[in-house]
Scaffold this motif. Structure first.
Motif, short mmCIF file in Angstrom:
data_model
loop_
_atom_site.label_atom_id
_atom_site.label_comp_id
_atom_site.label_asym_id
_atom_site.label_seq_id
_atom_site.Cartn_x
_atom_site.Cartn_y
_atom_site.Cartn_z
N ARG A 1 98.82 -36.29 38.85
CA ARG A 1 97.78 -35.30 39.13
C ARG A 1 96.59 -35.42 38.18
NH1 ARG A 1 100.45 -30.05 38.53
NH2 ARG A 1 98.43 -29.25 39.14
N ASN A 2 96.58 -36.47 37.37
CA ASN A 2 95.51 -36.73 36.41
C ASN A 2 95.33 -35.56 35.43
OD1 ASN A 2 93.56 -38.34 35.21
ND2 ASN A 2 91.91 -37.52 36.47
N ILE A 3 96.45 -34.96 35.01
CA ILE A 3 96.42 -33.91 34.01
C ILE A 3 96.83 -34.50 32.67
CG2 ILE A 3 97.47 -31.75 33.24
CD1 ILE A 3 97.77 -30.99 36.18
N SER A 4 95.98 -34.34 31.70
CA SER A 4 96.21 -34.90 30.37
C SER A 4 95.56 -33.97 29.35
CB SER A 4 95.59 -36.30 30.31
OG SER A 4 95.77 -36.86 29.05
N ARG A 5 96.28 -32.90 29.00
CA ARG A 5 95.71 -31.87 28.12
C ARG A 5 96.40 -31.83 26.77
NH1 ARG A 5 94.85 -26.63 32.05
NH2 ARG A 5 93.73 -27.73 33.68
N THR A 6 95.63 -31.50 25.78
CA THR A 6 96.16 -31.29 24.44
C THR A 6 95.75 -29.91 23.96
OG1 THR A 6 96.28 -32.18 22.19
CG2 THR A 6 94.18 -32.36 23.29
N TRP A 7 96.60 -29.33 23.13
CA TRP A 7 96.34 -28.01 22.56
C TRP A 7 96.95 -27.99 21.17
CZ3 TRP A 7 99.07 -23.75 20.80
CH2 TRP A 7 98.36 -22.57 20.70
#
Length: 107
Positions: free
Chosen positions: A37-43
Motif C-alpha cells: 500500500r506504499n505506507i512507510s511511516r516513522t514516529w
C-alpha cells in the motif's frame, strides 16, 4: 486522569508489542510499513529535562527516510508530560484501525 481512562490507555498500549513509556533521554522510534500500500511511516518521541528542570517532550513523524515534521512542548510539571506521552502513544496504538497498519518498535 480517571482510573477507567488509565486502564483503557494501558490496554491500548498492549497493541504495540514491547511498548513502554520512554525513560528520560531515551528515544522511542516506531515504524508502520506496508509495501503493498506504499505506507512507510516513522514516529519518534523523546522525554527529557532541560537545564532549568522543566520536562521537554519532543516528537516527530513523517515518511521513513524523509526529514518529516516535529513538535516540542515544555512542561513545568512532569506528570503533565507523562500524560501527553501516554496520549500520543495511545494514538499510535490505534493506528491499525485508522490507517490499516500497526506501528512496530524500531530497534
Amino acid at each position: 486522569m480517571s482510573n477507567l481512562t488509565s486502564m483503557a490507555t494501558m490496554l491500548a498500549l498492549t497493541a504495540i508489542p514491547n511498548i513502554e513509556l520512554p525513560a528520560y533521554g531515551e528515544i522511542l522510534e516506531l515504524w508502520a510499513v506496508d509495501p503493498s500500500r506504499n505506507i512507510s511511516r516513522t514516529w519518534r518521541i523523546c522525554k527529557r529535562r532541560d537545564l532549568f528542570g522543566w520536562t521537554v517532550v519532543e516528537w516527530g513523524w513523517g515518511r521513513i527516510g524523509s526529514r518529516g515534521q516535529s513538535r516540542t512542548v515544555v512542561f513545568e510539571q512532569p506528570e503533565k508530560a507523562v500524560a501527553l506521552v501516554r496520549r500520543l502513544l495511545l494514538r499510535r496504538a490505534n493506528a491499525e484501525r485508522r490507517i490499516g497498519v500497526a506501528y512496530r518498535r524500531c530497534d
